[in-house]
Design a protein around this motif. Sequence first.
Motif, PDB file in Angstrom:
ATOM      1  N   PRO A  68       0.795  -1.242   0.000  1.00 27.55           N
ATOM      2  CA  PRO A  68       0.000   0.000   0.000  1.00 27.55           C
ATOM      3  C   PRO A  68       0.825   1.288   0.000  1.00 27.55           C
ATOM      4  CG  PRO A  68       0.044  -0.952   2.193  1.00 27.55           C
ATOM      5  CD  PRO A  68       0.772  -1.919   1.283  1.00 27.55           C
ATOM      6  N   TYR A  69       2.119   1.203   0.206  1.00 36.00           N
ATOM      7  CA  TYR A  69       2.937   2.406   0.316  1.00 36.00           C
ATOM      8  C   TYR A  69       3.855   2.615  -0.882  1.00 36.00           C
ATOM      9  CZ  TYR A  69       1.295   1.658   5.022  1.00 36.00           C
ATOM     10  OH  TYR A  69       0.496   1.431   6.104  1.00 36.00           O
ATOM     11  N   ALA A  70       3.523   2.009  -2.003  1.00 40.79           N
ATOM     12  CA  ALA A  70       4.359   2.147  -3.200  1.00 40.79           C
ATOM     13  C   ALA A  70       4.448   3.599  -3.648  1.00 40.79           C
ATOM     14  CB  ALA A  70       3.820   1.278  -4.328  1.00 40.79           C
ATOM     15  N   SER A  71       3.430   4.389  -3.371  1.00 41.26           N
ATOM     16  CA  SER A  71       3.455   5.793  -3.783  1.00 41.26           C
ATOM     17  C   SER A  71       4.511   6.589  -3.009  1.00 41.26           C
ATOM     18  CB  SER A  71       2.085   6.426  -3.598  1.00 41.26           C
ATOM     19  OG  SER A  71       1.721   6.416  -2.229  1.00 41.26           O
ATOM     20  N   LEU A  72       4.961   6.066  -1.879  1.00 37.26           N
ATOM     21  CA  LEU A  72       5.985   6.749  -1.088  1.00 37.26           C
ATOM     22  C   LEU A  72       7.398   6.484  -1.594  1.00 37.26           C
ATOM     23  CD1 LEU A  72       4.557   6.119   2.497  1.00 37.26           C
ATOM     24  CD2 LEU A  72       4.310   8.165   1.061  1.00 37.26           C
ATOM     25  N   LEU A  73       7.538   5.490  -2.467  1.00 31.79           N
ATOM     26  CA  LEU A  73       8.856   5.204  -3.042  1.00 31.79           C
ATOM     27  C   LEU A  73       9.234   6.310  -4.017  1.00 31.79           C
ATOM     28  CD1 LEU A  73       8.528   1.375  -3.713  1.00 31.79           C
ATOM     29  CD2 LEU A  73       9.793   2.479  -1.878  1.00 31.79           C
ATOM     30  N   PRO A  74      10.523   6.582  -4.163  1.00 29.72           N
ATOM     31  CA  PRO A  74      10.926   7.650  -5.093  1.00 29.72           C
ATOM     32  C   PRO A  74      10.489   7.344  -6.521  1.00 29.72           C
ATOM     33  CG  PRO A  74      12.850   6.549  -4.122  1.00 29.72           C
ATOM     34  CD  PRO A  74      11.637   5.936  -3.526  1.00 29.72           C
ATOM     35  N   SER A  75      10.143   8.395  -7.244  1.00 29.55           N
ATOM     36  CA  SER A  75       9.727   8.214  -8.639  1.00 29.55           C
ATOM     37  C   SER A  75      10.712   8.849  -9.617  1.00 29.55           C
ATOM     38  CB  SER A  75       8.331   8.798  -8.852  1.00 29.55           C
ATOM     39  OG  SER A  75       8.327  10.164  -8.513  1.00 29.55           O
ATOM     40  N   ALA A  76      11.659   9.621  -9.121  1.00 30.46           N
ATOM     41  CA  ALA A  76      12.672  10.228  -9.977  1.00 30.46           C
ATOM     42  C   ALA A  76      13.938  10.398  -9.139  1.00 30.46           C
ATOM     43  CB  ALA A  76      12.185  11.571 -10.506  1.00 30.46           C
ATOM     44  N   LEU A  78      15.119   8.214 -12.616  1.00 27.99           N
ATOM     45  CA  LEU A  78      14.713   6.890 -13.080  1.00 27.99           C
ATOM     46  C   LEU A  78      15.466   5.763 -12.384  1.00 27.99           C
ATOM     47  CD1 LEU A  78      13.065   5.188 -15.089  1.00 27.99           C
ATOM     48  CD2 LEU A  78      14.936   5.455 -16.701  1.00 27.99           C
ATOM     49  N   MET A  79      16.768   5.862 -12.281  1.00 26.18           N
ATOM     50  CA  MET A  79      17.567   4.788 -11.688  1.00 26.18           C
ATOM     51  C   MET A  79      17.254   4.639 -10.202  1.00 26.18           C
ATOM     52  SD  MET A  79      19.519   2.312 -12.365  1.00 26.18           S
ATOM     53  CE  MET A  79      20.150   2.624 -13.978  1.00 26.18           C
ATOM     54  N   THR A  80      17.054   5.731  -9.504  1.00 31.34           N
ATOM     55  CA  THR A  80      16.716   5.676  -8.082  1.00 31.34           C
ATOM     56  C   THR A  80      15.361   5.006  -7.889  1.00 31.34           C
ATOM     57  OG1 THR A  80      17.975   7.695  -7.689  1.00 31.34           O
ATOM     58  CG2 THR A  80      16.384   7.068  -6.000  1.00 31.34           C
ATOM     59  N   ALA A  81      14.396   5.366  -8.705  1.00 30.83           N
ATOM     60  CA  ALA A  81      13.068   4.756  -8.617  1.00 30.83           C
ATOM     61  C   ALA A  81      13.144   3.265  -8.903  1.00 30.83           C
ATOM     62  CB  ALA A  81      12.113   5.436  -9.598  1.00 30.83           C
ATOM     63  N   LEU A  82      13.878   2.901  -9.928  1.00 30.93           N
ATOM     64  CA  LEU A  82      14.034   1.488 -10.283  1.00 30.93           C
ATOM     65  C   LEU A  82      14.685   0.711  -9.146  1.00 30.93           C
ATOM     66  CD1 LEU A  82      13.924  -0.799 -12.391  1.00 30.93           C
ATOM     67  CD2 LEU A  82      16.133   0.002 -13.212  1.00 30.93           C
TER      68      LEU A  82
END
Length: 173
Positions: A68-76, A78-82
């Motif tokens: 449920p907390y995937a939105s808290l993961l970094p999104s930019a 690209l490499m950091t988000a991945l």
Amino acid sequence: MHALNSVAQASALTTHTALTAWSVASNFLIIIVLVALLFLFARYVGRGPFVALLFSFYAAYALYIAFPYASLLPSAPLMTALLAHIGLYAGLAGAFYITLRRVVVSDFLSIGFLGLIILSFFGAAFLLALAYHLFSVATAYHFTSAISALFAPSQYFFWWFAAPAIGLFFLAR
């Protein structure tokens, strides 16, 4: 003169064969490395822990999808988000591996040498299918066209995803 011509032809044939073999191997290098790592893990640690590892991939996928907390993961960037998404999946897989390792009974498990190679391939294919369809690794890493042809089509995802379980059903005794 004829002997020199034969040597030159043999040399050209050997060079061409070696380059062709290297081209094929380099196209599939990522899967060859993953298969080798999984196979060595199975040989070194044992069949029971290897089966626990394969099942931990499935269990981690289930929790990762429902996280449920995937939105808290970094999104930019690209490499950091991945790396954040892969790290979350790896952490879940690690937790499930430890749990499953405690409960998988390996005293009566029998998987032959060829079976280990096949299951290692299926495990590697499972991870590459996840890389393509769950983590979109292809945006950050450019796979060869041969690997992309096998793992990029969405209609193949189910089969790569099911392959380790089907392999265990038929190969583990």
